[in-house]
Each structure stands twice: as structure tokens, then as C-alpha cells.
Write a protein that holds these residues in place. Structure first.
Motif, PDB file in Angstrom:
ATOM      1  N   LEU B 538       0.837  -1.210   0.000  1.00  0.00           N
ATOM      2  CA  LEU B 538       0.000   0.000   0.000  1.00  0.00           C
ATOM      3  C   LEU B 538       0.869   1.256   0.000  1.00  0.00           C
ATOM      4  O   LEU B 538       0.654   2.169  -0.802  1.00  0.00           O
ATOM      5  CB  LEU B 538      -0.906   0.018   1.235  1.00  0.00           C
ATOM      6  CG  LEU B 538      -2.192  -0.778   1.167  1.00  0.00           C
ATOM      7  CD1 LEU B 538      -2.978  -0.610   2.445  1.00  0.00           C
ATOM      8  CD2 LEU B 538      -3.031  -0.347  -0.001  1.00  0.00           C
ATOM      9  N   VAL B 539       1.854   1.300   0.905  1.00  0.00           N
ATOM     10  CA  VAL B 539       2.671   2.509   1.010  1.00  0.00           C
ATOM     11  C   VAL B 539       3.465   2.721  -0.278  1.00  0.00           C
ATOM     12  O   VAL B 539       3.456   3.816  -0.858  1.00  0.00           O
ATOM     13  CB  VAL B 539       3.615   2.420   2.228  1.00  0.00           C
ATOM     14  CG1 VAL B 539       4.511   3.624   2.274  1.00  0.00           C
ATOM     15  CG2 VAL B 539       2.815   2.316   3.507  1.00  0.00           C
ATOM     16  N   MET B 542       1.398   3.847  -3.204  1.00  0.00           N
ATOM     17  CA  MET B 542       1.001   5.249  -3.111  1.00  0.00           C
ATOM     18  C   MET B 542       2.171   6.159  -3.477  1.00  0.00           C
ATOM     19  O   MET B 542       2.005   7.203  -4.085  1.00  0.00           O
ATOM     20  CB  MET B 542       0.537   5.571  -1.691  1.00  0.00           C
ATOM     21  CG  MET B 542      -0.863   5.118  -1.387  1.00  0.00           C
ATOM     22  SD  MET B 542      -2.031   5.791  -2.542  1.00  0.00           S
ATOM     23  CE  MET B 542      -2.563   4.346  -3.389  1.00  0.00           C
ATOM     24  N   LEU B 543       3.395   5.728  -3.097  1.00  0.00           N
ATOM     25  CA  LEU B 543       4.546   6.587  -3.340  1.00  0.00           C
ATOM     26  C   LEU B 543       4.962   6.574  -4.805  1.00  0.00           C
ATOM     27  O   LEU B 543       5.258   7.623  -5.371  1.00  0.00           O
ATOM     28  CB  LEU B 543       5.736   6.150  -2.471  1.00  0.00           C
ATOM     29  CG  LEU B 543       5.557   6.372  -0.982  1.00  0.00           C
ATOM     30  CD1 LEU B 543       6.789   5.907  -0.239  1.00  0.00           C
ATOM     31  CD2 LEU B 543       5.313   7.838  -0.698  1.00  0.00           C
TER      32      LEU B 543
END
Lengths: 388, 583
Positions: B538-539, B542-543
Motif C-alpha cells: 500500500l505505502v 502510493m509513493l
């Protein structure tokens, strides 16, 4: 946080007319809510009220417990409210940071070799203060690091992106909690370094990484002298309340009276304008995360010592509770979240007693939905807090 | 030099994460873990390098095939054939992704190349499995050859005696089928036909063939595939709410639970109601849709994050309700009174409490009889039919007036309202439509598993579903399906099987050195780390790629509006030409 600065001449009408309370939407939503909550509501209210009035001693006891719980819920809620105030981001990872705080305090307690049976009261007192500082330091930098790597690159991304990144961080932190709670890993490290202290950490964690950990009962357990014996109120409760309230007061005066606090408030109000006034917005946001992290870690330690356990999922539940508290008080408002925390603590302990622990989460969420429906900006929040 | 930074980050991350995960495994020394980490870093760099679409598509899809082969390989080498087919198909589709203007011929060439690369990767992974991994996991060469000749029936029919020959045959077979399917997929996409029927046919071929290969080779893949498909069905429903209407729903598992519990209550001996599955599945969908309306109504005035929190609350309340409305003696007995009369919802045991409801009656058809838990093939085809219908209807829904209203509301609610869209109706419909598909999913899930428990519907399910939608690409159905295959594949196939494989290797090495593997720490238990992986996914998504793997074109344009390279260059050029601007 500050009053609106827009100068309004008497003849200029407000740009956006105030919505009437009963719009079509709200009417729909109220009907939906009644269907949603109503069918089991009436019998519950009746039953509970009768039971409450029947035994006032019990009720007082629950209120005291609830207020004590409320103080630490308020400390966690502050972390949410600070970050939301400045970034409009629900920092999902904050609850898990709180959990990390509880684990770190257990680790430090084992490293220091504190034991309620053998250590003297004075040692315990000073060590606990030192540990509180260490835990706050660790979680503060952890939180600031998370902001630096997971949220700052998304400053200009659509609003969903940082929220999802925060949910991701929350899962990562939960797993960090699992690793920290794994005695076998600590054993490996202890064997590698040949250290007794780390061996104690390994013992404290045990071999089951996902099992709840026992935190030694280091706080004094006696009845507070000025409280009548019919009401059980120990020094432990008193300490928790005092430390939490101290943190709240410290934070409030920091944000209210220092220059850095002023910068935080300015950035929260309008980041671009604050930048134009020479405030380093990125640094201010970092400071906010440092403070929020420190508060989360402190709350983790307080709760860990108060309840005597640490579990890697404790952050999720506590996070939901305190987020509800922050919303209840008016998110972005420091005094509001203190008030919200106390109220939620009260509701929690009353519902634990009179409805049953297994219903408590449902009750809390029902309250959250109610607040958002009728007062989306919370008890002390300002109008217009509902930005799209 | 943005590229140098990107390589440094991908390579570094790959190295760090790879080493970290490898080092956790028992009896794997730091040295070997470091070498493994370097290898993974090299792979990461390869995948982030600017290669032609054909090679890149082949590599990405090939990774899927290779992982599947390695993980299943030691016991079920026949999986390589399915993996080769699927990865070839995926490679063809991926290679075509950025060349929508190609002619069918050019597309076919592109797809064939990519498919061949993907197939070859899969087959190479089989070689690696045969000579390195299978022996390390304690599967001897004899056993492996036996497994292989059992599962690769075609090779048996051709009379290939020696094991090397069979391996070579699988290599050639994987490469050729991969290339063929890749070519077919690319060419089918390039055909100027609006309702992409050729493409559907190409995709349907392996999907429909899997149960037969599975049965022939005794691969037992369907046990994992059916839950994966159910989750994809749910993710498609969630995509309506989050992707089309832009309403972040963090409690979607609640509707899944409502569908499953409706089925369980109406079609099991638990309450003495035993309706037919074919009726109950519609009832479940209707109940879930009504629940969607009921949730949607209180959230109408809310926006953004507040909406997310309320849906999360709903997602928590529903499992609590199911857990508490039944089962054994309640922890704190609460006799509810209604104007003095005790009413006992506690006594009725609606939902079986923590123990759940067990058993649930399976569907019944005249020719097949009862669907048996042991024979997964009818279940598989039933699910394929449900999913096909769902995809068809969601597709039509998206292009309808309603679908366009959703997207208008997603872009700007106020503007949509001003343009005459009934926002109340649009929102409520999004919630109830999304919930309806999860009702179908829940009904099928209940009947398929044959028992349901409140713990199968907690927050992590909602998050995994959201992950699938975001990873694949919000608002794009193909993306959601790909994201679902990857995440659920990892969750239900790669990670459990990989953990088993690692355990076997560790045991084998421990036996050789006389050590023991008793007491496996959390770090070494891959199955416990799946949520960590989701968090990282997820992180990182998103990045680096907030629009997902296969983004919806319009959304991609939105998310990358300000990193147009021309602007930056022109500003830099201006600054060079005129020093006063730079100063």
C-alpha cells in the motif's frame, strides 16, 4: 483554532448561505439511522437506566474508572487531532504507534531489570520516569520518520493517497509489534551479544509472538487516602490520571504560548499563508509529528502499566476509540479532544458494565455515527470543518 | 537525474527487503542471505529499467509464472504448464497496454514475443526447481520425475521416457503456449471490434481449461482459485463504490458478511429454514443491497475521511452483531425489556455466535445433483458464470447514465449537483449496487465453504479488498482483476505454499546438520507476514504509482497532471537563457 479573521462589512451577505438544518439529505440520513439503530435501541435504554438507578455505588465506581480511562484516551486522541489539524489526514498509524510505545516500555522495563518484588520504590520511580522519556523519544522520532517517508511525498497527491499510505503504515507497524514481541528473535540477539539484559527481554516476551505480554505491575496499588473505602480508587488510577492530565496541560500550553506552537497553529490554519510569513511549514509539520508520536508513546506506556498487558492489536482498538474521541470533541481542537476522551472513557466503562464488553465497540461506533450526523464538527469544533 | 535516484531506491529497497526476508529463514546464514538480497536487487533493477514494452511485459508476467512454478514445483510440477499459459496471456495483454494503435499483425508479433519471454521464464523456473529447489526441499530426483510424468500427461502420451526430455518438453510447451496466447491476446485487443468478443474468447480459453488440466494432473489448484475468484468478485463490487463513485469504503466486508449470513440462516438446518441456494443467492444479494442503502443513508452528508471512518465503524459493528446475536451464554447477561416485558434475542441464537453456522446446504442441480465439497469443478464453473454476469453488468452499468453520474460525482460533487445529478440517489445507488455484488459473493462463499464464522469478516478483509482495487487501478475493472489475482494469489497460494517450501528446506538442512527447527519465530513464519507485505504494498504503491498497475486513463491523467516533463525542461531552458529568472 483562532477566530475568523475575515472583515465583514454590515451590508455584505455571507458568501455561502447557511444550510437549513433539515435538508433533504439530512432527512434521508436520519431515517436511515433510525432504521439502523432504532430496532434494538428502546429496550436497551430502558433496561440500562433501571439498572443504573438501582445501584448508585456501582455507578459511581464506573464513572471513576471511565474518567481514568478517559484521560489516556484523550492523550492518544491528541495525536490524531494535532495531525488532522495540520494536514487534514487521519493518521491511521497513530494507534499502532501507541502499541509500539507499550512494547517499548516493556522492553525498557526488562532491560532496566525492574521487578515489583525486588526493586525499591525509589528506583522504580526514577527508572519509570527515565523510561517514559526514552519511550517518548523513540516514538517521536519513529512518527516523524513515518511522516518524512510515507506522507510528505504525498503532500500534493489526491486526498485518498496519504490516507491509504497511513493504513499501510499501520499494518507495517503492527508487524513491527509482532517482531518486537517475539522472544525467539530477542534470544537470537541476546545469544549474539552475550547480554543478560536482552535475555530478560526475551523472557518477558515469551516464545509466542502474537500472545499478549505481561507487563510487571510496577505502580502502587493501595487505596488513595482521601477517598472513602466504598469507592475503589488506587494510587495507580491517580497516577495515570495525573500523568495524562500533565501531558495534556503541557501540550496545551506549548501550542498556546510558545513560538513553535504558534507556528503550528498558523500552519494548521493556512499552510501557504504561513509559508509566506516565513514559517518553515515542512519543519513545523515534522515537529507536530514529533509531538504526536511522543504523546502516543507515552500513552502506550501508561496504558501498558495500567492494564498490565501489551498486545500487537491493541493499537487498532485504542486508535478507533481515540479517533472517535477526537471527532466527538471536534477534530483539530485540543481542548475538544480532551473533553471527547473523557466522554468516550465514560461511555466505554458504562457500556462495559451495563451492556456488556462485547457490545462496547458497537456502542462507540453508533455514537460516532450519531455525532457525525448531527454535529459533524464535534462538540467544540468550528463550523465549516467539513472540507471536501 | 531522476532515473539514477529511482534505480538507487528500487535497488536499495530490493536489497534491504530481500536480505531481511531471507535472513529470517532458519539455517540460512547472513552470507547467503546477502547474496540472495543482491540477486533480488538485480531483479528489481531489471524490472525498473526502461526496456521495450514487449520485454517488460514478458518479464512482469513471467515473474508471476516463475514464482508459481517454484512455489508449487517440488510437489506439483504440472503447475508450470498452467503458469506458462497464464503468464503468456498476461504478457500479451501487458505488452499491448501502451500501444493501443497497433494493427492486429503488429499486436500479434508483440504479444508473441512477450508471451515467449514469459513462458520461457516459467520454464526456466521449472529447471531451477528440478535441479536446485526440489532436492533442497527433500524431494529426490526420482520423486520429482515421477510427479512430473504423472502430471504432464501429454508428455506421457508422446512417449517421452527420460526426465530431461520431459523437462525440455515442458520448456518448449510453456514457451509456445505462452507465445500463442500472448499473440492471440494482443491481436484480439487490436481488432477494431467494440464489444471485444475475441479478447474475451482468448481469456476464457485458459480460464475454462484450468479445471480440466487440474483434474488431469491432480494439481488441487481449484481449492485456492475459488476463494481468489470470490475475492475478485467482491473487489469488483467495491470498485463501484470506491473507483466509480469515489466514496472510500473501509467496511466493505460487512456486506460480504451480510450476504454470507443471510445464506447461512436461510439455507441451513441451523434455524430450520432450508431454502434452495438458487433462491437464497438472490435474497442474499437483495438483503446486502438494502444494507448498503441503510448504511448509505446516514453517511449522505459526510465527505472524504469522515465517510471512511463511518464505513469503518459499520464494518466493525456488523461482525459484532453477528457474533453477539447468538451462541452460548452471553458474557454479561443482559435481559432486554420492552416496556417491562423481557424479550430474548439472546436466547434465539440467530447466528451461532463465535462458533458460526455449520453446515450450510450446497446448491443442487438436476443433472449434477448436490454440489459436493470434494468435487470443485461444478463450483468453479458456477462461480465463473456469476463472475461473467457481474463483469457484464458492471461494465454496462459503468457506461450507463448512472455510471456517468457516479464518475461526475467522483470528480466534483458540487459541480455534479449543479448539473442536475441527483446526488442523494447516485450515492445511495453506488452503495447498494456495490453491496449487491458482495451479497452474491457472500452467498456463494457461504455455500462453498459450508460454514461461516464471524472472524472471517474482520477489518483486514476490507483492507485486503481495498488493496486489490488500489493495486490494480481504481476504476478500471481489468486492473481490479489483475490486482486481485496478484494479491489474493500471494495471500492464498504463493505465501502459504512458499512458507511450506521454506519449512521443508529448513527441515532438510536441519536434518543434514543435526540441528532442529523447533520454535519458529514470527519472522520465519511467512504466513504471519502477509499483512506486513500488504502494508508495504500500500505505502509503496502510493509513493511510486498511485494510479495502480493498470490505471483508468482519466485517473492517470489527473494524478500526473503536474509532472509533465516538458514544463520542467522549458522552465530550466528559460532559466539558462535568462540568468535573471534563475536568480
Amino acid at each position: 483554532m483562532a477566530a475568523s479573521q475575515t472583515p465583514t462589512s454590515p451590508q455584505s451577505a455571507p458568501l455561502v448561505p447557511r444550510e437549513p438544518f433539515l435538508t433533504k439529505r439530512r432527512a434521508f440520513s436520519i431515517v436511515g439511522l433510525i432504521i439502523f439503530l432504532g430496532f434494538f435501541a428502546i429496550p436497551i435504554y430502558q433496561t440500562i437506566l433501571l439498572e443504573m438507578i438501582g445501584d448508585t455505588g456501582q455507578l459511581m465506581q464506573q464513572i471513576v474508572i471511565g474518567l481514568t480511562k478517559g484521560t489516556y484516551i484523550a492523550v492518544i486522541a491528541l495525536g490524531y487531532t494535532l495531525v488532522y489539524g495540520i494536514l487534514e489526514l487521519i493518521n491511521f498509524a497513530h494507534g499502532d504507534l501507541f502499541m509500539i510505545g507499550a512494547f517499548l516500555s516493556l522492553i525498557f522495563i526488562s532491560l532496566f531489570g525492574l521487578d515489583p518484588k525486588t526493586s525499591s520504590g525509589l528506583t522504580i520511580f526514577f527508572s519509570l520516569i527515565a523510561i517514559l522519556g526514552l519511550v517518548m523519544l523513540c516514538t517521536a522520532f519513529l512518527n516523524a520518520g513515518i511522516e518524512r517517508f510515507a506522507y510528505r511525498p504525498l503532500r500534493n497527491a489526491p486526498r485518498l493517497a496519504p490516507l491509504i499510505s497511513a493504513i499501510g503504515m499501520s499494518f507495517v507497524l503492527q508487524n513491527v509489534g509482532i517482531f518486537l514481541g517475539d522472544g525467539l528473535i530477542w534470544d537470537k540477539i541476546a545469544a549474539g551479544l552475550g547480554s543478560d539484559a536482552i535475555g530478560r527481554v526475551a523472557d518477558a516476551m515469551g516464545s509466542q509472538s502474537v500472545a499478549p505480554k505481561n507487563i510487571p505491575d510496577l505502580l502502587p496499588n493501595g487505596q488513595v487516602f482521601f477517598v472513602p473505602a466504598s469507592l475503589r480508587y488506587t494510587y495507580k488510577d491517580l497516577l495515570v490520571a495525573v500523568v495524562s492530565l500533565g501531558l495534556l496541560a503541557g501540550l496545551y500550553s506549548f501550542v498556546r504560548f510558545t513560538k513553535l506552537g504558534k507556528a503550528i497553529r498558523a500552519t494548521a490554519q493556512d499552510r501557504d499563508a504561513a509559508r509566506l510569513m516565513g514559517i518553515n511549514a515542512d519543519r513545523t509539520i515534522s515537529v507536530t509529528f514529533l509531538i504526536g508520536g511522543a504523546l502516543g508513546g507515552a500513552a502506550g506506556m501508561i496504558v501498558g502499566l495500567y492494564n498490565g498487558t501489551a498486545l500487537f492489536t491493541m493499537g487498532f482498538t485504542a486508535g478507533l476509540l481515540s479517533f472517535t474521541a477526537a471527532v466527538l470533541g471536534g477534530i483539530g481542537n485540543i481542548l475538544g479532544s480532551a473533553l471527547g476522551g473523557l466522554l468516550i472513557g465514560l461511555v466505554l466503562s458504562l457500556s462495559d458494565q451495563y451492556i456488556g464488553t462485547r457490545w462496547s465497540n458497537a456502542v462507540i461506533f453508533a455514537i460516532l455515527v450519531l455525532i457525525l450526523l448531527f454535529r459533524p464538527t464535534g462538540l467544540l469544533g468550528q463550523e465549516g470543518g467539513q472540507k471536501a | 537525474m531522476p532515473n539514477t535516484k529511482r534505480y538507487a531506491i528500487t535497488g536499495g529497497l530490493g536489497f534491504a527487503i530481500g536480505t531481511f526476508f531471507l535472513w529470517n529463514y532458519p539455517n540460512l546464514e547472513l552470507g547467503s542471505a546477502l547474496i540472495g538480497g543482491l540477486f533480488i536487487a538485480a531483479l528489481c533493477l531489471l524490472y525498473s529499467a526502461p526496456l521495450p514494452d514487449m520485454v517488460k511485459g514478458g518479464l512482469i508476467a513471467g515473474l508471476f509464472g516463475a514464482v508459481m512454478t517454484i512455489v508449487y514445483g517440488p510437489e506439483k510440477p504440472g503447475v508450470a504448464i498452467i503458469a506458462g499459459m497464464l503468464s503468456g496471456l498476461g504478457a500479451g495483454l501487458l505488452a499491448f497496454q501502451r500501444k493501443p494503435q497497433a494493427t492486429p499483425q503488429a499486436g500479434a508479433v508483440l504479444g508473441a514475443g512477450a508471451g515467449a519471454i514469459a513462458g520461457a521464464w516459467t520454464a526456466l523456473a521449472l529447471f531451477l526447481t528440478a535441479f536446485v529447489i526440489a532436492p533442497a526441499a527433500g524431494v529426490t530426483a526420482n520423486d520429482f520425475a515421477k510427479h512430473l510424468s504423472e502430471t504432464v500427461i501429454l508428455a506421457d502420451l508422446l512417449g517421452l521416457g527420460s526426465d530431461i526430455l520431459i523437462l525440455l518438453f515442458v520448456l518448449v510447451f510453456c514457451t509456445i503456449t505462452g507465445a500463442l496466447l500472448g499473440a492471440a491476446a494482443s491481436a484480439a485487443r487490436a481488432l477494431p471490434l467494440r464489444p471485444n468478443i475475441p479478447l474475451l474468447a482468448v481469456i476464457a480459453l485458459p480460464v475454462l481449461l484450468i479445471p480440466l488440466i487440474d483434474r488431469a494432473g491432480n494439481l488441487l489448484l481449484l481449492d485456492a482459485l475459488i476463494p481468489i475468484y470470490i475475492f475478485i468478485l467482491l473487489a469488483l463490487g467495491l470498485n463501484i463504490v470506491v473507483g466509480y463513485a469515489g466514496l472510500l469504503d473501509l467496511g466493505y466486508a460487512a456486506f460480504f458478511a451480510i450476504g454470507a449470513y443471510t445464506t447461512a440462516m436461510l439455507s441451513s438446518p441451523h434455524l430450520g429454514i432450508n431454502l434452495s441456494f438458487w433462491l437464497v443467492i438472490w435474497v442474499a444479494a437483495a438483503v446486502a443491497a438494502i444494507a448498503g442503502l441503510t448504511l448509505g443513508a446516514p453517511t449522505l452528508p459526510l465527505r472524504g475521511d469522515y465517510l471512511a471512518i463511518v464505513t469503518l465503524g459499520f464494518g466493525e459493528i456488523v461482525p459484532i452483531l453477528f457474533r453477539n446475536l447468538g451462541g452460548g451464554p452471553p458474557a454479561g447477561t443482559l435481559t432486554l425489556r420492552f416496556f417491562g416485558m423481557p424479550i430474548g434475542i439472546e436466547q434465539m441464537d440467530l447466528t451461532g455466535g463465535n462458533k458460526g453456522i455449520n453446515p450450510i446446504s450446497p446448491p443442487n442441480l438436476p443433472l449434477i445433483g448436490n454440489f459436493e465439497p470434494s468435487n470443485k469443478i461444478p463450483w468453479y464453473y458456477l462461480l465463473i458464470i456469476i463472475m461473467g454476469l457481474a463483469i457484464f453488468f458492471i461494465n454496462r452499468l459503468r457506461d450507463s447514465r448512472q455510471g456517468r453520474a457516479w464518475m461526475a460525482m467522483r470528480e466534483d460533487e458540487l459541480a455534479a449537483d449543479a448539473m442536475g445529478i441527483n446526488v442523494v440517489r447516485t450515492k445511495l445507488l453506488a452503495f447498494s449496487m456495490g453491496a449487491m455484488f458482495s451479497g452474491f459473493g457472500g452467498a456463494f462463499y457461504g455455500a462453498f465453504i459450508g460454514a461461516i464464522f464471524p472472524s472471517s469478516f474482520d477489518f483486514s478483509v476490507s483492507i485486503i479488498l481495498l488493496c486489490m482495487v488500489i493495486l490494480g487501478g481504481l476504476g478500471n475493472m481489468a486492473g481490479v482483476i489483475v490486482g486481485g489475482l496478484l494479491i489474493q494469489g500471494a495471500d492464498k497460494m504463493f505465501i502459504p505454499k512458499g512458507a511450506e517450501l521454506f519449512r521443508d528446506i529448513a527441515d532438510q538442512r536441519a536434518r543434514a546438520t543435526g540441528g532442529s527447527t523447533v520454535g519458529v519465530s514470527a519472522l520465519q513464519d511467512l504466513t504471519q507476514q502477509r499483512l506486513l507485505l500488504f502494508g508495504i504494498v500500500l505505502v509503496v504503491m502510493m509513493l511510486i504509482r498511485p494510479e495502480g498497475l493498470l490505471p483508468n486513463e482519466r485517473r492517470k491523467a489527473e494524478l500526473h497532471a503536474d509532472d509533465d516533463p516538458i514544463n520542467i525542461n522549458s522552465v530550466a531552458a528559460e532559466a539558462e537563457a535568462d540568468p535573471s529568472v534563475a536568480a
